[in-house]
Design a protein around this motif. Structure first.
Motif, PDB file in Angstrom:
ATOM      1  N   SER B 240      47.364  28.378  30.636  1.00  0.00           N
ATOM      2  CA  SER B 240      46.217  27.637  31.148  1.00  0.00           C
ATOM      3  C   SER B 240      45.207  27.472  30.018  1.00  0.00           C
ATOM      4  CB  SER B 240      45.571  28.404  32.307  1.00  0.00           C
ATOM      5  OG  SER B 240      46.499  28.605  33.324  1.00  0.00           O
ATOM      6  N   PRO B 241      45.298  26.370  29.281  1.00  0.00           N
ATOM      7  CA  PRO B 241      44.499  26.209  28.061  1.00  0.00           C
ATOM      8  C   PRO B 241      42.994  26.240  28.303  1.00  0.00           C
ATOM      9  CG  PRO B 241      45.787  24.221  28.566  1.00  0.00           C
ATOM     10  CD  PRO B 241      46.171  25.252  29.556  1.00  0.00           C
ATOM     11  N   LYS B 242      42.573  25.972  29.553  1.00  0.00           N
ATOM     12  CA  LYS B 242      41.135  25.926  29.818  1.00  0.00           C
ATOM     13  C   LYS B 242      40.498  27.297  29.983  1.00  0.00           C
ATOM     14  CE  LYS B 242      41.151  21.470  32.136  1.00  0.00           C
ATOM     15  NZ  LYS B 242      41.089  20.931  33.503  1.00  0.00           N
ATOM     16  N   LYS B 243      41.315  28.334  30.148  1.00  0.00           N
ATOM     17  CA  LYS B 243      40.758  29.667  30.412  1.00  0.00           C
ATOM     18  C   LYS B 243      40.374  30.339  29.102  1.00  0.00           C
ATOM     19  CE  LYS B 243      42.535  29.975  34.865  1.00  0.00           C
ATOM     20  NZ  LYS B 243      43.568  28.916  34.902  1.00  0.00           N
ATOM     21  N   THR B 244      39.183  30.961  29.073  1.00  0.00           N
ATOM     22  CA  THR B 244      38.716  31.599  27.839  1.00  0.00           C
ATOM     23  C   THR B 244      38.493  33.088  28.041  1.00  0.00           C
ATOM     24  OG1 THR B 244      36.394  31.225  28.361  1.00  0.00           O
ATOM     25  CG2 THR B 244      37.537  29.486  27.135  1.00  0.00           C
ATOM     26  N   VAL B 245      38.545  33.828  26.947  1.00  0.00           N
ATOM     27  CA  VAL B 245      38.299  35.268  26.971  1.00  0.00           C
ATOM     28  C   VAL B 245      36.874  35.545  27.451  1.00  0.00           C
ATOM     29  CG1 VAL B 245      38.160  37.346  25.554  1.00  0.00           C
ATOM     30  CG2 VAL B 245      39.963  35.680  25.122  1.00  0.00           C
ATOM     31  N   GLU B 246      35.921  34.721  26.975  1.00  0.00           N
ATOM     32  CA  GLU B 246      34.521  34.920  27.357  1.00  0.00           C
ATOM     33  C   GLU B 246      34.346  34.757  28.864  1.00  0.00           C
ATOM     34  OE1 GLU B 246      35.594  33.058  24.918  1.00  0.00           O
ATOM     35  OE2 GLU B 246      34.726  33.898  23.093  1.00  0.00           O
ATOM     36  N   GLY B 247      35.007  33.734  29.419  1.00  0.00           N
ATOM     37  CA  GLY B 247      34.939  33.517  30.869  1.00  0.00           C
ATOM     38  C   GLY B 247      35.510  34.714  31.619  1.00  0.00           C
ATOM     39  N   PHE B 248      36.628  35.218  31.106  1.00  0.00           N
ATOM     40  CA  PHE B 248      37.356  36.320  31.727  1.00  0.00           C
ATOM     41  C   PHE B 248      36.501  37.592  31.744  1.00  0.00           C
ATOM     42  CE2 PHE B 248      41.187  39.197  31.758  1.00  0.00           C
ATOM     43  CZ  PHE B 248      41.843  38.617  32.817  1.00  0.00           C
ATOM     44  N   VAL B 249      35.931  37.939  30.585  1.00  0.00           N
ATOM     45  CA  VAL B 249      35.153  39.174  30.466  1.00  0.00           C
ATOM     46  C   VAL B 249      33.805  39.046  31.180  1.00  0.00           C
ATOM     47  CG1 VAL B 249      34.023  40.751  28.843  1.00  0.00           C
ATOM     48  CG2 VAL B 249      36.293  39.823  28.318  1.00  0.00           C
ATOM     49  N   GLY B 250      33.147  37.889  30.996  1.00  0.00           N
ATOM     50  CA  GLY B 250      31.862  37.656  31.660  1.00  0.00           C
ATOM     51  C   GLY B 250      31.997  37.770  33.170  1.00  0.00           C
ATOM     52  N   ALA B 251      33.079  37.158  33.684  1.00  0.00           N
ATOM     53  CA  ALA B 251      33.301  37.187  35.133  1.00  0.00           C
ATOM     54  C   ALA B 251      33.528  38.604  35.621  1.00  0.00           C
ATOM     55  CB  ALA B 251      34.500  36.314  35.493  1.00  0.00           C
ATOM     56  N   TRP B 252      34.181  39.412  34.804  1.00  0.00           N
ATOM     57  CA  TRP B 252      34.457  40.808  35.177  1.00  0.00           C
ATOM     58  C   TRP B 252      33.138  41.533  35.406  1.00  0.00           C
ATOM     59  CZ3 TRP B 252      36.367  44.976  31.205  1.00  0.00           C
ATOM     60  CH2 TRP B 252      36.599  46.186  31.874  1.00  0.00           C
ATOM     61  N   ILE B 253      32.229  41.442  34.419  1.00  0.00           N
ATOM     62  CA  ILE B 253      30.935  42.120  34.525  1.00  0.00           C
ATOM     63  C   ILE B 253      30.179  41.640  35.766  1.00  0.00           C
ATOM     64  CG2 ILE B 253      28.717  42.468  33.351  1.00  0.00           C
ATOM     65  CD1 ILE B 253      30.371  42.008  30.682  1.00  0.00           C
ATOM     66  N   CYS B 254      30.124  40.335  35.946  1.00  0.00           N
ATOM     67  CA  CYS B 254      29.392  39.787  37.099  1.00  0.00           C
ATOM     68  C   CYS B 254      30.015  40.234  38.417  1.00  0.00           C
ATOM     69  CB  CYS B 254      29.379  38.262  37.040  1.00  0.00           C
ATOM     70  SG  CYS B 254      28.529  37.616  35.604  1.00  0.00           S
ATOM     71  N   THR B 255      31.366  40.267  38.461  1.00  0.00           N
ATOM     72  CA  THR B 255      32.044  40.649  39.704  1.00  0.00           C
ATOM     73  C   THR B 255      31.747  42.101  40.047  1.00  0.00           C
ATOM     74  OG1 THR B 255      33.797  39.097  39.138  1.00  0.00           O
ATOM     75  CG2 THR B 255      34.271  40.672  40.885  1.00  0.00           C
ATOM     76  N   VAL B 256      31.738  42.972  39.040  1.00  0.00           N
ATOM     77  CA  VAL B 256      31.439  44.380  39.282  1.00  0.00           C
ATOM     78  C   VAL B 256      30.018  44.516  39.830  1.00  0.00           C
ATOM     79  CG1 VAL B 256      31.020  46.599  38.154  1.00  0.00           C
ATOM     80  CG2 VAL B 256      33.081  45.295  37.599  1.00  0.00           C
ATOM     81  N   LEU B 257      29.061  43.832  39.199  1.00  0.00           N
ATOM     82  CA  LEU B 257      27.671  43.904  39.665  1.00  0.00           C
ATOM     83  C   LEU B 257      27.556  43.400  41.093  1.00  0.00           C
ATOM     84  CD1 LEU B 257      25.759  42.713  36.459  1.00  0.00           C
ATOM     85  CD2 LEU B 257      26.006  45.045  37.359  1.00  0.00           C
TER      86      LEU B 257
END
Lengths: 445, 445
Positions: B240-257
């Motif tokens: 999935s070329p549109k997915k980025t590491v920054e999106g992945f990690v950022g979303a993780w932090i936000c989801t935990v919060l």
């Protein structure tokens, strides 16, 4: 386990292959002498080859019979090892048929992943059995306890790791091949490993629950061949042109009869009918248990006897197991062969003659086992649903109560049971009253 | 359940599609006037189309949100119905993608058989849930009892009937297609129906076990999109070329919060944390139970505080659930997206953009649910392994003892428990002695 006849010849209408080759050679005999000589030589070498195959086949049949009875005598653990080996070889054969070597070479992890999923599935299934049958050992061991209580979660996470790894290893241009391998691995796990798991549970429940299904399938296989070549006329199923209705029905009758006889013999030996309460047991040490009631004679009153046949007895005494074997023999004769037809269909789909060459002279392990898997699964489901009794033991109940209930709740159980025993007339009312008084104090203390 | 952003745009680096179309049109603007007009008209109609799609999408997103919260308020039964509908639609979509209409037309039963297997699997899984959660109703009903005690056997035989029918319906020249359909149906059953079953069990265990996983996945989806378009630079996965590491990690932090906040709110309502002990309950009637200890505050002593930070408290009081949500949010962020990647890979394999058009403006149901299935499965396994307590109740123990043990064994249980209670110092030795004496008599009587 070792069928004496080749599966494909279940009710064969055609002659043995070498005589057909002879006929083929004589059709061309008018051409010239050199050619005739060639043909003769070819026929001779064909015959030698067939003879060699037949000898190899016969030897390996005897080896399989030996291993089969040898491990039955040696004890349950050896049978488990045999079944494990059979399932791993079958799994290997089945995942190999959808494999495209040229593709697999450029994808490093495809094969590793299939074996990883096999490992995970086996870890899960063996763990389930061990926890179920050896609760009293596993639950009191400090090291094993967390593996037991979190077994399903650990298995799930192992599987999820494989799943994530599969997705991460997807490569452009190979998607179709990789997804096919993934789906195929799961089919093999389900058709072979899960079903073999139930065969192992049958062994734990008692040797007879393993021996009978296996014997019934082999018996049916042999009699389908015999009845087929003797009476066979009508074709049964398009998929396997050699199978006949006469072979199918004749084998059913013979399997039922042999089932009765076999049950009658095996029932007499506690080594066969007892569940595994001692893993060190073998045919010499034996096993001891209170037999399951299905093995004890029971008197049935016949509801109706036609008037001309008054000489018939009004009551018959027979072990209920003799009725159960009727159902099992019927399944082995009428349904289990569809496992074989399914395997035949798969072989035709992939244009292969055998699943492999694991057993010299016999072809692949899967070719020999195709009907055994579904039969073992059926035997387990049937056993669990209609035969198993006393699944609860005093020990397991006390364990449940001690680990799962608070002291107050434990007292409630004691009082509830006393009340129930009083209702059943087993104990007097004074016990109930005494417990109500004394256990009431106990809680307050 | 209803994500506000499109799955494929999880961390999108590209601009929205309609602006790209505009640019494309202006690149060609130097050719001639008629062509320019054509292009403009085309761009205009493209823009109108995108706008229309956007509006449809927005409306259906609102409808989904409405249905989701509506059924949560209406009660557990309505949620079960929604999940059932979702799984049937997803199953339909997934079995359709491997279907070749021209082939299927000449084979009458292929589709029927897939639905038959769906029916069988649902019968088995729903039955398991009903028997597990409504034992006290099912086991005392004369009509339902045989269905309950032989449930697995009945399900197995239903499945075997389908299997036999499949083998009998195999037609020459169609083997490959038929076996592919068979394998594919089983994959769909396993990936969708079995996993959806666990989502339903989550509902039975308490609304929160359904609501949290679903919300975490949706939250993660939205934040992956937001973080992706804001910080996204590094590509995450080739698939999935549109997915980025920054999106992945950022979303993780936000989801935990967000997980922490959401848990903190939901824990206050017994409607969310209680298991379903009353199927008629809804948000107005509420539910009542003794809360699971994970929802009750617990004081933890911090083992070590670095000397400069002595202002920190030495003890913190927090509900253990706040630690569990950390694990769940992490799974939703790091593992569940692989369910989506898997679905993307499948779509690429079959050259389709969406699994279907079940939800106007959103594509197929499966496109929306791909990460929910594995998340629901995880939530159930995690709950069962680490959170569920008091799976045993006084009632169920007494039921087990009464139905599974003989009177003598029941007395043994009573005496064993009394002994254990004495060992624990809950009751005096006189109770043990009294029972030994009186219950001994009881048996002899």
């Amino acid at each position: 386990m070792p069928p004496l006849s080749k599966k494909d010849s279940n009710g064969a209408v055609t002659r043995p292959v070498h005589s057909r080759t002879d006929t083929g050679a004589s059709d061309w005999a008018t051409d010239n002498e050199v050619e005739v000589d060639d043909k003769k030589q070819k026929a001779q070498s064909d015959f030698d080859k067939k003879k060699q195959t037949f000898i190899t086949r016969a030897i390996w049949t005897l080896i399989m019979i030996g291993v089969f009875f040898g491990s039955i005598a040696a004890g349950h653990i050896y049978l488990i090892i045999i079944v494990t080996a059979v399932q791993i070889i079958s799994f290997k054969e089945v995942i190999a048929i959808s494999n495209v070597p040229s593709r697999a070479r450029s994808l490093r992890f495809t094969k590793t992943l299939s074996w990883y999923f096999l490992g995970t599935t086996m870890y899960f299934l063996y763990g389930e059995s061990v926890i179920y049958y050896f609760k009293h050992i596993v639950l009191i061991d400090r090291v094993l306890l967390p593996f037991a209580t979190h077994h399903r979660f650990i298995s799930f996470m192992l599987y999820v790791m494989g799943f994530v790894f599969f997705v991460a290893s997807l490569q452009k241009g190979h998607y179709r091949f990789q997804f096919t391998q993934f789906a195929w691995t799961h089919m093999a796990l389900y058709l072979i490993v899960v079903q073999a798991h139930f065969i192992m549970n049958n062994i734990f429940e008692g040797m007879i629950w393993f021996f009978l299904p296996v014997s019934l399938v082999i018996t049916n296989d042999i009699f389908a061949y015999i009845c087929g070549i003797t009476f066979g006329k009508t074709q049964l199923i398009k998929l396997s042109p050699k199978k006949t209705v006469e072979g199918f029905v004749g084998a059913w009758i013979c399997t039922v009869l042999l089932g009765f006889v076999l049950t009658n013999v095996l029932m007499r030996y506690s080594y066969f009918i007892c569940p595994v309460n001692d893993l060190g047991a073998n045919v010499f040490t034996g096993l001891h248990c209170t037999p399951n009631p299905v093995f004890l004679p029971h008197t049935y009153t016949l509801p109706f006897i036609p008037s001309p046949w008054t000489f018939l007895p009004q009551k018959i005494t027979v072990a209920p197991m003799q009725f159960h074997i009727l159902v099992m023999a019927t399944f082995a004769s009428l349904i289990a062969p569809f496992g074989g037809f399914f395997a035949s269909g798969l072989k035709r789909t992939f244009n292969i003659k055998d699943f492999g060459d694991s057993i010299p002279g016999h072809g692949g392990m899967t070719d020999r086992m195709d009907c055994q898997f579904i039969m073992g699964f059926f035997a387990f489901m049937y056993y669990q649903s209609f035969i198993a009794v006393y699944k609860t033991s005093v020990g397991s109940v006390i364990e449940t109560v001690i680990t799962g209930l608070s002291a107050e709740e434990q007292i409630e159980v004691v009082r509830g049971l006393a009340k129930h025993l009083y209702n059943q007339g087993v104990v007097g009312n004074d016990v109930v009253e005494y417990l109500a008084k004394r256990l009431g104090e106990g809680v307050k203390r």
